[in-house]
Design a protein around this motif. Structure first.
Motif, PDB file in Angstrom:
ATOM      1  N   ARG A   1      43.362  35.197  41.149  1.00  8.21           N
ATOM      2  CA  ARG A   1      43.765  33.867  41.613  1.00  8.21           C
ATOM      3  C   ARG A   1      42.700  33.221  42.489  1.00  8.21           C
ATOM      4  O   ARG A   1      42.807  32.058  42.847  1.00  8.21           O
TER       5      ARG A   1
ATOM      6  N   SER B   1      54.792  44.076  40.311  1.00  7.19           N
ATOM      7  CA  SER B   1      54.524  42.854  39.554  1.00  7.19           C
ATOM      8  C   SER B   1      54.501  43.142  38.057  1.00  7.19           C
ATOM      9  O   SER B   1      54.943  42.328  37.253  1.00  7.19           O
ATOM     10  N   GLU B   2      53.988  44.308  37.680  1.00 11.31           N
ATOM     11  CA  GLU B   2      53.975  44.711  36.272  1.00 11.31           C
ATOM     12  C   GLU B   2      55.398  44.865  35.761  1.00 11.31           C
ATOM     13  O   GLU B   2      55.757  44.388  34.680  1.00 11.31           O
TER      14      GLU B   2
ATOM     15  N   ARG C   1      52.713  41.205  35.369  1.00  6.60           N
ATOM     16  CA  ARG C   1      51.519  40.770  36.116  1.00  6.60           C
ATOM     17  C   ARG C   1      51.080  41.932  36.993  1.00  6.60           C
ATOM     18  O   ARG C   1      51.571  42.113  38.100  1.00  6.60           O
ATOM     19  N   SER C   2      50.164  42.730  36.505  1.00  3.87           N
ATOM     20  CA  SER C   2      49.845  43.981  37.167  1.00  3.87           C
ATOM     21  C   SER C   2      48.948  43.799  38.380  1.00  3.87           C
ATOM     22  O   SER C   2      47.928  43.116  38.332  1.00  3.87           O
TER      23      SER C   2
ATOM     24  N   GLU D   1      46.672  40.627  39.315  1.00  4.03           N
ATOM     25  CA  GLU D   1      47.651  39.547  39.211  1.00  4.03           C
ATOM     26  C   GLU D   1      48.919  39.852  39.987  1.00  4.03           C
ATOM     27  O   GLU D   1      50.033  39.590  39.536  1.00  4.03           O
TER      28      GLU D   1
ATOM     29  N   ALA E   1      52.050  39.508  42.143  1.00  8.33           N
ATOM     30  CA  ALA E   1      52.929  38.356  42.385  1.00  8.33           C
ATOM     31  C   ALA E   1      53.515  38.362  43.791  1.00  8.33           C
ATOM     32  O   ALA E   1      54.331  37.510  44.122  1.00  8.33           O
TER      33      ALA E   1
ATOM     34  N   GLN F   1      57.169  46.594  30.708  1.00  3.72           N
ATOM     35  CA  GLN F   1      55.749  46.284  30.559  1.00  3.72           C
ATOM     36  C   GLN F   1      55.238  46.661  29.176  1.00  3.72           C
ATOM     37  O   GLN F   1      54.180  46.208  28.754  1.00  3.72           O
TER      38      GLN F   1
ATOM     39  N   GLN G   1      50.629  36.274  27.233  1.00  7.22           N
ATOM     40  CA  GLN G   1      49.597  35.657  28.058  1.00  7.22           C
ATOM     41  C   GLN G   1      48.319  36.481  28.045  1.00  7.22           C
ATOM     42  O   GLN G   1      48.340  37.672  27.801  1.00  7.22           O
TER      43      GLN G   1
ATOM     44  N   ILE H   1      45.589  38.178  30.157  1.00  8.53           N
ATOM     45  CA  ILE H   1      45.495  38.654  31.541  1.00  8.53           C
ATOM     46  C   ILE H   1      44.241  38.108  32.218  1.00  8.53           C
ATOM     47  O   ILE H   1      44.276  37.590  33.313  1.00  8.53           O
TER      48      ILE H   1
END
Length: 863
Positions: A56, A202-203, A208-209, A214, A216, A851, A857, A859
């Protein structure tokens, strides 16, 4: 289960010389780089558009590297690229290309998580520096040695290590008669509540690992505490997993004494003002420590520093785990967002103003926020328009018309100052524009005698040396000879350069003189040449590209598939033994004392079925075995836990960290998911180098990535977990202790983990089971089981043989029923899609693909 005893980490026995640690600052973009450099960073770390754990952030690109490294090196600052994510099989070729660009650009080191990537770097460059990332979860000297064997030149310890444990790690390195590997620690910034490299939250919740950059930040969300089925009244404490921010300023002298080589500031997502502020505060604090060591002084205002740290970004400032475990202080639970400086408590609220007794300075223009203890519901805040002291000691605050809804503000609300525009302006002046502000010492030597040139030598203490001779010969001085003072005055005129005069050694023979114009010319030319030399890229060895490492994969499907069952209680074990039809049983109990009982029960069952075909499946190549798992984290002083695990005399051990690899080196062992095996380079290393029979494929892999892994290495290398409740947060922070007791750690908490069944209820109403292990570390599990049943045939076609199912809180009846369904799948009596549908019906909360479902998406996205 709380720890019953633990040996204290040994105190250092050998005094160590004081070594100045590197100050390492974050850089998410060019402005942050300048902010770090101009405020005294010795090094910066940054990510590129792929393969870094802060996707990010703005990040740099490969094309930026030459200019970036030239700028940093000219300023005497090192630059490290973060390559701190797990890399999947299909990405290895791209990863190699990236690494070649990084190495050719003269980057000073790569910060690496993935074991396979460490191997890949050493394949393409024998001398390029590797720094083991905190994502490696290094918590003891075995982890340091693991990183050393991979070729690392430095390792970043877990944030959870205390100063006492750092001393113990240093002493253990010395006791091994090896040159200690330099250690880096995070000294300031956001604290992850979960161990880095071990958080699958997150995964699990959104694909979102955190191991892929990523995260969260689910730890910053509110949770309810559910104990024995009832909500615990915690008042306004909702942020049960949100630690205060780390601030190591108060323990900086102790970190220096512990011999830490690098002090790392967290914050690649933060603004340049943050980078400028934190860097300059720690620069000044370090300079003060070493000035006092030399019986000198350096300016440092501790009160001003703490104010500045609070204002730039703070969820509360705390020393983290440096002083050991204090569960009542780490996470106060009241908020999970930036606050700043506490101004006081609201005493009165009117239609157009509020009143309070100010505890800290406030001025018009400052930003404030009113804290009612319910951040998730939204809060009132804005800029103060007027500050009016009253005779009764109160202060009235007025705001712009319509800026606040005064009806939402109540007496008793806390008021925080969360922005100081004057401070922001001051910080920007430290790095805006092209002006050079922070300079580094250059040592100067002069040589010569009358009728010969003056020789000037500049040395930047980083290996760059310039030697120039004057074009005019020295002459015998009639007056104004080149004295020490005169030389310092003239050669110290280094304004506009990144240098300042360090030491000056004059070796001039006799009283000599040189025209000032010539002395100034040679000084300018020498400093220009030194600047040029420093900007040249570092030259690392780069081996020509060779065929990728490959491993023979004889993946023809075997005649039968093996079912492995992981249980977390003796009741689940009994149900599994009664069900039969398994190849092996794995046990992960909160209290390892119960492993002995588990092994006895297994041996009794084994004797009862001796000579008989195991019910439900074809005969196994080898008889079923029982394996037990030590706790996922090991820290100095916890050897007693491993001794307790081994005393069970199980058939084998599930190794989960670096210490287990060493402790169980002469036993049968298999690797758990916590080893983060995401590619064949990592898998082969654990199997060949450490003698693991198999490794568990990383829980970060979806079905496509698992297929890629199976297509590149023998399927017999892997356990594939196809049914489980994903272990999400794995934490040093003990929720049981913090919120169900008044104790600070296992010594005085009363062990509520032994007495209560606890869950955390999130904003969706899901109640996530919470477990504690023998080291008092907590794991939060997903309440819904995930299954990869639909992908079973695809995995079998690629040679997968060993399939693992796991239980958390399931009853014996649920265990029996679930095992029976997977036995049918492995025998081919039911298809994966049909099993998926049945599991959705029989499970109260249903099941999810988790997962393992291939996410649409991308990554990693190129800028």
């Amino acid at each position: 289960m709380s720890a019953i005893e633990t040996a204290p980490a040994p105190v250092p026995t050998t005094p160590r010389p004081l070594v100045r640690p590197e100050l390492l600052a974050p850089a998410g973009d060019w402005e942050c780089v300048r902010a770090a450099v101009e405020n005294g960073a010795d090094a910066v770390y940054f990510g590129l558009e792929r393969f870094n754990a802060r996707m990010r952030a703005k990040n740099f690109t490969q094309a930026d590297l030459p200019a970036l490294m030239e700028f940093l090196h000219k300023r005497g600052v090192r630059g490290y690229v973060t390559f701190n994510v797990l890399v999947f099989t299909h990405e290895l070729s791209d990863a190699e290309d990236y690494l070649r660009t990084i190495i050719a650009s003269g980057v000073d080191a790569a910060i690496v998580q993935d074991t396979g990537i460490c191997r890949l770097i050493r394949k393409i460059s024998p001398d390029f520096p590797i720094h083991g990332s905190t994502q490696m979860t290094v918590t003891g000297d075995a982890g340091v040695e693991f990183a050393r064997e991979l070729g690392a030149e430095l390792v970043v310890l877990a944030r959870e290590n205390s100063i006492k444990e750092i001393h113990a790690i240093q002493d253990a390195q010395r006791a091994a008669n090896k040159t200690p590997l330099p250690l880096e620690v995070f000294v300031h910034g956001a604290l992850c509540v979960a161990y880095s490299g071990q958080c699958l939250t997150s995964e699990s919740l959104g694909g979102r690992s955190a191991n892929r950059g990523e995260c969260a930040q689910a730890c910053r969300m509110p949770y309810d505490l559910i104990s024995d089925g009832a909500q615990v009244d915690l008042g306004d404490r909702k942020y049960l997993l949100s630690p205060q921010d780390l601030a190591g300023l108060d323990v900086l002298p102790e970190l220096v004494k512990a011999g830490v080589s690098s002090l790392k500031i967290e914050g690649r997502l933060k603004a340049p003002e943050y980078v400028a502020s934190i860097t300059r505060v720690y620069r000044q604090a370090l300079d003060k420590i070493f000035a006092e060591y030399d019986n000198a002084s350096a300016p440092f205002d501790a009160a001003r520093a703490k104010y500045e740290l609070s204002m730039t970004f703070s969820r509360g400032l705390y020393t983290g785990w440096f002083n050991g475990i204090q569960n009542q202080e780490l996470a106060h639970g009241r908020f999970g967002t930036k606050r700043g400086v506490l101004l006081g408590t609201v005493t009165r609220v009117a239609d157009d103003h509020v009143a309070l007794r100010l505890e800290s300075a406030l001025k018009p223009g400052d930003g404030v926020v009113f804290d009612a203890g319910n951040h998730a519901a939204g809060e009132e805040g804005g800029r103060v328009y007027q500050v009016e002291p009253q005779r009764n000691g109160e202060t009235v605050l007025r705001f712009g018309h319509g800026d606040l809804n005064f009806r939402r503000i109540k007496p008793g609300n806390f008021l925080w100052k969360n922005n100081d525009p004057a401070l922001d302006r001051e910080l920007r002046t430290t790095f805006e524009g092209e002006k050079i502000r922070f300079t580094r010492p250059v040592d100067v030597e002069v040589h010569g005698h009358a009728n010969a040139p003056l020789t000037l030598i500049l040395n930047d203490r980083e290996g760059h040396v310039v030697k120039l001779e004057s074009q005019v010969a020295l002459a015998a001085a009639q007056n104004q000879p080149l004295t020490q003072q005169r030389l310092e005055d003239q050669l110290g005129r280094l304004g506009g350069t990144p240098f300042q005069l360090g030491t000056l050694s004059s070796h001039l023979e006799g009283a000599v003189m040189l025209p000032m114009s010539e002395l100034n010319r040679i000084r300018r030319e020498a400093s220009t040449e030194l600047d040029r030399l420093r900007g040249l890229p570092k030259r690392w060895t780069l081996v020509e590209k060779t065929p990728p490492l490959s491993f023979a994969a004889t993946n023809s499907a075997p005649s039968n598939a093996a079912l492995i069952v992981l249980v977390r209680s003796l009741e689940q074990l009994d149900a599994t033994l009664a069900a039969g039809g398994f190849a092996d049983i794995y046990c992960e109990f909160e209290n390892p004392k119960h492993y002995r009982d588990a092994v006895i029960r297994f041996r009794t069952w084994q004797s009862s079925v001796a000579g008989l075909q195991v019910s439900g499946l074809s005969p196994q190549v080898s008889p079923p075995a029982i394996w037990v798992a030590p706790p996922r984290i090991f820290k100095p002083g916890e050897e007693w836990i491993l001794k307790q695990v081994r005393s069970s005399e199980a058939d084998g051990y599930i190794v989960r960290n670096h210490e287990h690899l060493r402790y169980f080196k002469n036993d049968r062992k298999r690797g758990d998911f916590s080893l983060n095996v995401a590619n064949p380079l990592t898998a082969e290393y654990f199997i060949s180098h450490y003698g693991l029979e198999r490794v568990t494929a990383s829980y970060d892999l979806n079905v496509v990535q698992l297929e890629s892994l199976l297509g590149s290495a023998p399927g017999a290398w892997f356990d594939l977990t196809i049914h489980q409740h994903m272990p999400m947060f794995h934490m040093e922070h003990c929720v049981f202790c913090a919120f169900l007791s008044k104790g600070k750690d296992y010594k005085d908490c009363g062990r509520p983990c032994d007495k209560h069944t606890v869950a955390l209820r999130d904003r969706t109403g899901s109640e996530l089971p919470l477990k504690a292990d023998a080291g008092c570390r907590n794991t939060v599990f997903n309440n819904r089981a995930q299954t990869g049943a639909e992908y079973f045939d695809r995995f079998r076609a690629l040679g997968a043989q060993n399939f693992r199912i796991e239980f958390v809180n399931e009853s014996p009846a649920e265990v029996t029923r679930t095992i029976a369904h997977y036995q049918k799948l492995l025998r081919g009596e039911i298809g994966g899609t049909e099993l998926w549908k049945e599991l959705r019906v029989i499970n109260q909360l249903g099941v999810t693909r988790g997962q393992m479902e291939a996410a649409p998406q991308v990554i990693f996205k190129k800028n």
